[in-house]
Design a protein around this motif. Structure first.
Motif, PDB file in Angstrom:
ATOM      1  N   ALA A   9      36.301  28.190  14.037  1.00  0.00           N
ATOM      2  CA  ALA A   9      35.857  26.916  14.611  1.00  0.00           C
ATOM      3  C   ALA A   9      36.258  25.755  13.706  1.00  0.00           C
ATOM      4  O   ALA A   9      36.130  25.825  12.491  1.00  0.00           O
ATOM      5  N   ARG A  10      36.721  24.676  14.319  1.00  0.00           N
ATOM      6  CA  ARG A  10      37.189  23.522  13.557  1.00  0.00           C
ATOM      7  C   ARG A  10      36.424  22.254  13.883  1.00  0.00           C
ATOM      8  O   ARG A  10      36.803  21.168  13.478  1.00  0.00           O
ATOM      9  N   GLY A  11      35.344  22.364  14.617  1.00  0.00           N
ATOM     10  CA  GLY A  11      34.602  21.190  15.034  1.00  0.00           C
ATOM     11  C   GLY A  11      33.732  20.601  13.941  1.00  0.00           C
ATOM     12  O   GLY A  11      33.506  21.209  12.891  1.00  0.00           O
ATOM     13  N   ALA A  12      33.244  19.390  14.180  1.00  0.00           N
ATOM     14  CA  ALA A  12      32.250  18.785  13.296  1.00  0.00           C
ATOM     15  C   ALA A  12      30.940  19.552  13.379  1.00  0.00           C
ATOM     16  O   ALA A  12      30.101  19.473  12.478  1.00  0.00           O
ATOM     17  N   CYS A  13      30.776  20.301  14.451  1.00  0.00           N
ATOM     18  CA  CYS A  13      29.674  21.251  14.588  1.00  0.00           C
ATOM     19  C   CYS A  13      30.130  22.313  15.575  1.00  0.00           C
ATOM     20  O   CYS A  13      31.146  22.160  16.260  1.00  0.00           O
ATOM     21  N   GLN A  48      21.123  20.222  10.151  1.00  0.00           N
ATOM     22  CA  GLN A  48      22.365  21.002  10.063  1.00  0.00           C
ATOM     23  C   GLN A  48      22.358  22.237  10.969  1.00  0.00           C
ATOM     24  O   GLN A  48      23.410  22.776  11.291  1.00  0.00           O
ATOM     25  N   VAL A  49      21.179  22.709  11.344  1.00  0.00           N
ATOM     26  CA  VAL A  49      21.062  23.858  12.241  1.00  0.00           C
ATOM     27  C   VAL A  49      20.028  23.531  13.316  1.00  0.00           C
ATOM     28  O   VAL A  49      18.923  23.097  13.005  1.00  0.00           O
ATOM     29  N   ALA A  52      29.240  21.490  10.329  1.00  0.00           N
ATOM     30  CA  ALA A  52      30.480  21.888   9.668  1.00  0.00           C
ATOM     31  C   ALA A  52      30.237  22.447   8.276  1.00  0.00           C
ATOM     32  O   ALA A  52      30.997  23.292   7.797  1.00  0.00           O
ATOM     33  N   CYS A  53      29.171  21.990   7.595  1.00  0.00           N
ATOM     34  CA  CYS A  53      28.886  22.530   6.261  1.00  0.00           C
ATOM     35  C   CYS A  53      28.480  24.000   6.336  1.00  0.00           C
ATOM     36  O   CYS A  53      28.785  24.786   5.430  1.00  0.00           O
ATOM     37  N   ILE A  54      27.820  24.408   7.430  1.00  0.00           N
ATOM     38  CA  ILE A  54      27.484  25.820   7.644  1.00  0.00           C
ATOM     39  C   ILE A  54      28.759  26.603   7.951  1.00  0.00           C
ATOM     40  O   ILE A  54      28.969  27.721   7.455  1.00  0.00           O
ATOM     41  N   LEU A  55      29.634  26.017   8.757  1.00  0.00           N
ATOM     42  CA  LEU A  55      30.901  26.684   9.075  1.00  0.00           C
ATOM     43  C   LEU A  55      31.711  26.933   7.816  1.00  0.00           C
ATOM     44  O   LEU A  55      32.350  27.986   7.669  1.00  0.00           O
ATOM     45  N   ALA A  56      31.708  25.962   6.897  1.00  0.00           N
ATOM     46  CA  ALA A  56      32.450  26.129   5.647  1.00  0.00           C
ATOM     47  C   ALA A  56      31.919  27.309   4.848  1.00  0.00           C
ATOM     48  O   ALA A  56      32.690  28.068   4.241  1.00  0.00           O
TER      49      ALA A  56
END
Length: 331
Positions: free
Chosen positions: A88-92, A119-120, A165-169
């Motif tokens: 996933a590349r989204g901001a969320c 964030q969640v 996005a910080c969770i995705l990272a």
């Protein structure tokens, strides 16, 4: 002009030919009514054996917002879903099941809570369409996980969630052969908030989570986020050992000091032996579950292999991936 905010929607699918097109229509309809947002729709096909992939290929060919990731084999729900998050590349990113028991119309409410700084955002199931037995088992599982887990896990929260996005990272760094994403994301911390909703009934197709798979998922959740089973084994073993030692002292005192003539006690001895064997078997099984997971992890087997990927895999033109923070990525 401000660039639209890219939102990734991750939809795991396995033999969902009866629902996948409906899922596509309903999710895209939500975003058509969301100005200032762009959609990246990621379907992860867990090696379906029906027409699911053919339908997804046709949809992706007609809509460039759709990406399809098909695995070379069925890797299980959690492992395949982790790959979707990592792509996933989204901001969320929003995770939603293909059967749409979790309604897409709630996505705007999730986005509103996200913009408030959470964030969640996870869905909290107020009502379930399952039978009374399954519903009760789910409630017991959620309560048990909350009580036993070393991490703070939300009660009655399913797989319907939005993550920043910080969770995705952080999820891109995960290399786990037995992931339990619900607990993994909860354990990351940050600001997390629940969104209560009523889960709807499946309108087509069959559930891919029978009771046996639910129990397997519950076991993964417990063993991934709690050492309580090992502690119970240790405490029980210590308790049985103390009781045995005390009874031995009582027996010796009665025999040597008070001159008691105890009966042979064959039945008692047999029962105690069987009890000891049973306890050993149970606790060795618990230890074996943990060791099995460690074994799979240290083997270093490859991550789920992608057989076919349809859709652009490069950085999305709507935003650059950097360290500008969530507000910058939102534009």
């Amino acid at each position: 002009m401000t660039a639209p905010t890219l939102v990734s929607v991750i939809v795991p699918a396995f033999n969902e030919e009866a629902t996948v097109e409906r899922a596509y229509r309903e999710i895209t309809a939500v975003f058509e009514a969301l100005p200032g947002h762009a959609l990246e729709l990621i379907f992860t096909d867990n090696h379906s054996t029906d027409a699911t992939f053919a339908i997804l290929r046709r949809i992706a060919g007609a809509d460039p917002r759709v990406r399809v990731v098909r695995f070379s084999r069925n890797n299980g729900y959690e492992r395949s879903l982790l790959v979707g998050y990592q792509r996933a590349r989204g901001a969320c990113a929003v995770q939603i099941d293909c059967d749409l028991q979790d309604p897409p119309r709630l996505i705007p409410e999730m986005l509103a809570l996200w913009r408030e700084g959470h964030q969640v955002v996870y869905g909290v199931r107020r009502a379930l369409p399952d039978g009374p037995v399954t519903t009760r088992l789910r409630r017991i599982f959620y309560a048990g996980m909350q009580a036993l887990s070393d991490d703070e896990l939300p009660r009655d929260a399913g797989e319907f969630r939005l993550v920043d996005a910080c969770i995705l990272a952080e999820l891109r760094k995960v290399d786990d052969t037995s992931p339990y994403l619900r607990g993994l994301i909860s354990a990351m911390g940050f600001s997390q908030v629940g969104l209560p909703y009523d889960r709807e009934a499946r309108v087509a197709g069959q559930s891919k989570f029978p009771l046996s798979k639910m129990l397997g998922l519950a076991l993964d959740g417990l063993l991934n986020h709690s050492l309580m089973p090992l502690r119970v084994a240790s405490i029980t073993g210590l308790t049985v050992g103390i009781c045995t030692f005390v009874l031995t002292l009582v027996y010796l005192a009665g025999r040597l000091v008070f001159g008691q003539s105890w009966p042979a006690g064959f039945a008692t001895t047999t029962m105690l032996l069987l009890l000891g064997i049973t306890l050993n078997a149970i606790f060795l099984g618990i230890i074996g579950e943990y060791l099995g997971r460690i074994f799979r992890q240290v083997k270093g087997r490859p991550r789920p292999i992608v057989e076919v990927e349809i859709g652009c895999a490069g950085p999305h033109p709507l935003r650059a991936v950097g360290e500008g923070g969530r507000d910058e990525m939102r534009g």
